[in-house]
Scaffold this motif. Sequence first.
Motif, PDB file in Angstrom:
ATOM      1  N   VAL A 149      11.058  59.317  19.977  1.00  0.00           N
ATOM      2  CA  VAL A 149      11.053  58.296  19.331  1.00  0.00           C
ATOM      3  C   VAL A 149      10.437  56.987  20.058  1.00  0.00           C
ATOM      4  CG1 VAL A 149      13.122  56.102  19.469  1.00  0.00           C
ATOM      5  CG2 VAL A 149      13.859  59.069  19.309  1.00  0.00           C
ATOM      6  N   ALA A 150      10.232  56.902  21.797  1.00  0.00           N
ATOM      7  CA  ALA A 150       9.805  55.577  22.486  1.00  0.00           C
ATOM      8  C   ALA A 150       7.929  55.598  21.826  1.00  0.00           C
ATOM      9  CB  ALA A 150       9.800  55.623  23.425  1.00  0.00           C
ATOM     10  N   LEU A 151       7.467  57.252  21.510  1.00  0.00           N
ATOM     11  CA  LEU A 151       6.225  57.697  20.983  1.00  0.00           C
ATOM     12  C   LEU A 151       5.348  57.521  20.215  1.00  0.00           C
ATOM     13  CD1 LEU A 151       5.725  60.559  23.632  1.00  0.00           C
ATOM     14  CD2 LEU A 151       4.994  58.677  23.524  1.00  0.00           C
ATOM     15  N   MET A 152       6.918  57.569  19.204  1.00  0.00           N
ATOM     16  CA  MET A 152       6.404  57.198  17.831  1.00  0.00           C
ATOM     17  C   MET A 152       6.711  55.583  17.655  1.00  0.00           C
ATOM     18  SD  MET A 152       9.040  57.604  14.160  1.00  0.00           S
ATOM     19  CE  MET A 152      10.170  57.363  14.936  1.00  0.00           C
ATOM     20  N   LEU A 153       7.344  54.562  18.356  1.00  0.00           N
ATOM     21  CA  LEU A 153       7.376  53.497  17.936  1.00  0.00           C
ATOM     22  C   LEU A 153       6.144  52.594  19.088  1.00  0.00           C
ATOM     23  CD1 LEU A 153      11.221  52.668  19.166  1.00  0.00           C
ATOM     24  CD2 LEU A 153      10.368  52.280  16.882  1.00  0.00           C
ATOM     25  N   ASP A 154       5.920  53.705  20.110  1.00  0.00           N
ATOM     26  CA  ASP A 154       4.688  52.644  20.846  1.00  0.00           C
ATOM     27  C   ASP A 154       3.525  52.689  20.105  1.00  0.00           C
ATOM     28  OD1 ASP A 154       3.770  52.077  23.613  1.00  0.00           O
ATOM     29  OD2 ASP A 154       2.808  53.967  23.590  1.00  0.00           O
ATOM     30  N   LYS A 155       3.679  53.232  18.921  1.00  0.00           N
ATOM     31  CA  LYS A 155       2.072  52.039  18.272  1.00  0.00           C
ATOM     32  C   LYS A 155       1.814  51.561  17.711  1.00  0.00           C
ATOM     33  CE  LYS A 155       0.667  57.606  18.424  1.00  0.00           C
ATOM     34  NZ  LYS A 155       0.862  57.483  19.819  1.00  0.00           N
ATOM     35  N   THR A 156       3.116  50.488  17.543  1.00  0.00           N
ATOM     36  CA  THR A 156       3.164  49.133  17.277  1.00  0.00           C
ATOM     37  C   THR A 156       3.900  48.422  18.074  1.00  0.00           C
ATOM     38  OG1 THR A 156       5.102  49.592  15.948  1.00  0.00           O
ATOM     39  CG2 THR A 156       3.027  49.584  15.089  1.00  0.00           C
ATOM     40  N   VAL A 157       4.350  48.571  18.927  1.00  0.00           N
ATOM     41  CA  VAL A 157       6.035  48.009  19.668  1.00  0.00           C
ATOM     42  C   VAL A 157       5.214  47.840  21.610  1.00  0.00           C
ATOM     43  CG1 VAL A 157       8.273  47.599  20.533  1.00  0.00           C
ATOM     44  CG2 VAL A 157       7.318  48.641  18.209  1.00  0.00           C
ATOM     45  N   GLU A 158       5.324  46.701  21.739  1.00  0.00           N
ATOM     46  CA  GLU A 158       4.367  47.131  23.785  1.00  0.00           C
ATOM     47  C   GLU A 158       5.830  47.698  24.326  1.00  0.00           C
ATOM     48  OE1 GLU A 158       4.313  43.371  26.924  1.00  0.00           O
ATOM     49  OE2 GLU A 158       3.357  42.943  25.155  1.00  0.00           O
ATOM     50  N   ILE A 159       5.969  48.556  24.178  1.00  0.00           N
ATOM     51  CA  ILE A 159       7.008  49.519  25.502  1.00  0.00           C
ATOM     52  C   ILE A 159       6.977  49.245  26.577  1.00  0.00           C
ATOM     53  CG2 ILE A 159       8.776  50.856  25.868  1.00  0.00           C
ATOM     54  CD1 ILE A 159       8.200  52.032  22.639  1.00  0.00           C
ATOM     55  N   THR A 160       8.111  48.589  27.288  1.00  0.00           N
ATOM     56  CA  THR A 160       7.669  48.756  29.170  1.00  0.00           C
ATOM     57  C   THR A 160       9.356  49.586  30.093  1.00  0.00           C
ATOM     58  OG1 THR A 160       8.597  46.436  29.168  1.00  0.00           O
ATOM     59  CG2 THR A 160       6.462  46.847  29.175  1.00  0.00           C
ATOM     60  N   HIS A 161       9.078  49.842  30.443  1.00  0.00           N
ATOM     61  CA  HIS A 161       9.923  50.265  31.655  1.00  0.00           C
ATOM     62  C   HIS A 161      10.048  50.013  33.528  1.00  0.00           C
ATOM     63  CE1 HIS A 161       8.515  52.958  28.843  1.00  0.00           C
ATOM     64  NE2 HIS A 161       9.601  53.741  28.795  1.00  0.00           N
ATOM     65  N   SER A 162      11.514  49.975  33.668  1.00  0.00           N
ATOM     66  CA  SER A 162      11.684  49.541  34.594  1.00  0.00           C
ATOM     67  C   SER A 162      12.881  49.826  35.467  1.00  0.00           C
ATOM     68  CB  SER A 162      11.717  47.797  34.763  1.00  0.00           C
ATOM     69  OG  SER A 162      12.899  47.599  33.665  1.00  0.00           O
ATOM     70  N   PHE A 163      13.488  50.256  36.949  1.00  0.00           N
ATOM     71  CA  PHE A 163      14.498  51.084  37.069  1.00  0.00           C
ATOM     72  C   PHE A 163      14.660  50.263  38.235  1.00  0.00           C
ATOM     73  CE2 PHE A 163      11.024  53.188  39.449  1.00  0.00           C
ATOM     74  CZ  PHE A 163      11.680  53.632  40.301  1.00  0.00           C
ATOM     75  N   GLU A 164      16.202  50.449  39.065  1.00  0.00           N
ATOM     76  CA  GLU A 164      16.492  50.831  40.201  1.00  0.00           C
ATOM     77  C   GLU A 164      17.474  51.773  40.429  1.00  0.00           C
ATOM     78  OE1 GLU A 164      19.925  47.416  39.922  1.00  0.00           O
ATOM     79  OE2 GLU A 164      19.515  47.098  38.130  1.00  0.00           O
ATOM     80  N   VAL A 165      17.409  51.839  41.690  1.00  0.00           N
ATOM     81  CA  VAL A 165      18.671  53.173  42.118  1.00  0.00           C
ATOM     82  C   VAL A 165      18.987  52.596  43.204  1.00  0.00           C
ATOM     83  CG1 VAL A 165      18.441  55.244  43.804  1.00  0.00           C
ATOM     84  CG2 VAL A 165      16.444  54.659  42.371  1.00  0.00           C
ATOM     85  N   VAL A 166      20.735  52.227  43.055  1.00  0.00           N
ATOM     86  CA  VAL A 166      21.613  52.375  43.714  1.00  0.00           C
ATOM     87  C   VAL A 166      22.792  53.396  43.700  1.00  0.00           C
ATOM     88  CG1 VAL A 166      24.095  51.417  43.018  1.00  0.00           C
ATOM     89  CG2 VAL A 166      22.658  51.022  41.365  1.00  0.00           C
ATOM     90  N   GLU A 167      22.606  53.611  45.306  1.00  0.00           N
ATOM     91  CA  GLU A 167      23.237  54.139  46.383  1.00  0.00           C
ATOM     92  C   GLU A 167      24.452  54.743  46.075  1.00  0.00           C
ATOM     93  OE1 GLU A 167      22.903  57.604  48.688  1.00  0.00           O
ATOM     94  OE2 GLU A 167      21.468  56.585  47.867  1.00  0.00           O
ATOM     95  N   THR A 168      25.212  55.383  45.890  1.00  0.00           N
ATOM     96  CA  THR A 168      26.957  55.685  45.825  1.00  0.00           C
ATOM     97  C   THR A 168      27.335  56.345  46.903  1.00  0.00           C
ATOM     98  OG1 THR A 168      26.251  57.602  44.722  1.00  0.00           O
ATOM     99  CG2 THR A 168      26.418  55.877  43.123  1.00  0.00           C
ATOM    100  N   VAL A 169      26.480  57.222  48.286  1.00  0.00           N
ATOM    101  CA  VAL A 169      27.232  57.125  49.346  1.00  0.00           C
ATOM    102  C   VAL A 169      28.355  56.805  49.962  1.00  0.00           C
ATOM    103  CG1 VAL A 169      26.945  58.171  51.339  1.00  0.00           C
ATOM    104  CG2 VAL A 169      25.549  58.383  50.088  1.00  0.00           C
ATOM    105  N   GLY A 170      29.386  56.713  50.102  1.00  0.00           N
ATOM    106  CA  GLY A 170      30.970  55.978  50.611  1.00  0.00           C
ATOM    107  C   GLY A 170      31.613  55.368  49.715  1.00  0.00           C
ATOM    108  N   LYS A 171      30.941  55.508  48.279  1.00  0.00           N
ATOM    109  CA  LYS A 171      31.790  55.197  47.212  1.00  0.00           C
ATOM    110  C   LYS A 171      33.219  55.972  46.372  1.00  0.00           C
ATOM    111  CE  LYS A 171      28.283  51.647  46.057  1.00  0.00           C
ATOM    112  NZ  LYS A 171      27.325  51.117  45.252  1.00  0.00           N
TER     113      LYS A 171
END
Length: 137
Positions: free
Chosen positions: A115-137
């Motif tokens: 889906v993203a690769l199809m849209l990427d032909k005409t749309v500027e697609i960016t990605h970001s991420f964060e990791v949230v630690e769950t130890v002790g939760k």
Amino acid sequence: MHASVKWVEGDTFLGRSASGHNVVFDAGKDSAAPSPMEMVLMSVGCCSSVDVVSILQKARQKVAGVEVKLSAERAESAPRVFTKINLHFVVTGEAVSDNHVHRAVQLSAEKYCSVALMLDKTVEITHSFEVVETVGK
């Protein structure tokens, strides 16, 4: 692949996949269901999330959850296509490696998410991420 879309009433439509699943669409201002463009946005998020989860599991990362927060911009005039989409992944788990998440997101973006690769032909697609630690939760 086959599907059908049937008008129900007003601005409401019922989509049915070849596998027999139904999805309600609503293009009205006071809609009771997602619009077609919202479905496209959620589809790119789901497609990419499937990849990220699979890649992280294969890397034996202790992932407890993955959520992708999507934001998009659309053209001002018709056709109001997407011009920008950002996928921000929030990965929760125990000792999940930033490097593994980065690589999983990158592989999805560059190789696997159709889906993203199809849209990427005409749309500027960016990605970001964060990791949230769950130890002790």
